[in-house]
Motif scaffolding. Structure first.
Motif, PDB file in Angstrom:
ATOM      1  N   GLU A 137       0.833  -1.207   0.000  1.00  0.00           N
ATOM      2  CA  GLU A 137       0.000   0.000   0.000  1.00  0.00           C
ATOM      3  C   GLU A 137       0.865   1.254   0.000  1.00  0.00           C
ATOM      4  OE1 GLU A 137      -2.939  -0.013   3.090  1.00  0.00           O
ATOM      5  OE2 GLU A 137      -3.652  -2.005   2.536  1.00  0.00           O
ATOM      6  N   LYS A 138       1.936   1.240   0.769  1.00  0.00           N
ATOM      7  CA  LYS A 138       2.844   2.391   0.810  1.00  0.00           C
ATOM      8  C   LYS A 138       3.456   2.627  -0.561  1.00  0.00           C
ATOM      9  CE  LYS A 138       4.215   2.046   5.645  1.00  0.00           C
ATOM     10  NZ  LYS A 138       5.323   1.755   6.554  1.00  0.00           N
ATOM     11  N   ASP A 181       2.160   1.732  -3.421  1.00  0.00           N
ATOM     12  CA  ASP A 181       1.093   2.222  -4.293  1.00  0.00           C
ATOM     13  C   ASP A 181       0.848   3.707  -4.067  1.00  0.00           C
ATOM     14  OD1 ASP A 181       0.739  -0.282  -5.400  1.00  0.00           O
ATOM     15  OD2 ASP A 181      -1.030  -0.771  -4.189  1.00  0.00           O
ATOM     16  N   VAL A 182       0.812   4.122  -2.817  1.00  0.00           N
ATOM     17  CA  VAL A 182       0.595   5.535  -2.493  1.00  0.00           C
ATOM     18  C   VAL A 182       1.742   6.372  -3.040  1.00  0.00           C
ATOM     19  CG1 VAL A 182       0.489   7.212  -0.601  1.00  0.00           C
ATOM     20  CG2 VAL A 182      -0.871   5.119  -0.494  1.00  0.00           C
ATOM     21  N   ASN A 183       2.964   5.892  -2.867  1.00  0.00           N
ATOM     22  CA  ASN A 183       4.131   6.620  -3.383  1.00  0.00           C
ATOM     23  C   ASN A 183       4.066   6.737  -4.900  1.00  0.00           C
ATOM     24  OD1 ASN A 183       5.197   7.032  -0.853  1.00  0.00           O
ATOM     25  ND2 ASN A 183       6.571   5.277  -0.960  1.00  0.00           N
TER      26      ASN A 183
END
Length: 69
Positions: free
Chosen positions: A37-38, A40-42
């Motif tokens: 998720e991190k 993907d967010v980045n």
């Protein structure tokens, strides 16, 4: 101390070793999911910034062209 959650007051788990193993697997999979998720967010943030800068460049060029006419 309340022992309904399978935890004793000493901090030791009174559950079976298979429960401990399952709990460890769950924590590991959660950690991997959070890492994904991190990432993907980045990736989304980088894409947003890149697009924003591209749009700002287009707007500056339009503005500059408008002043020259």
């Amino acid at each position: 101390m309340d022992n309904r959650n399978g935890f004793s007051g000493t901090g030791l788990n009174k559950g079976s070793s298979s429960e401990n193993s399952n709990r460890k697997k769950l924590l590991i999979s959660r950690g991997i999911a959070m890492q994904d998720e991190k990432e993907d967010v980045n990736r989304m943030a980088e894409s947003f910034i890149k697009n924003f800068r591209k749009q700002m460049k287009i707007e500056r060029e339009k503005s500059f062209k408008g002043l020259r006419i």
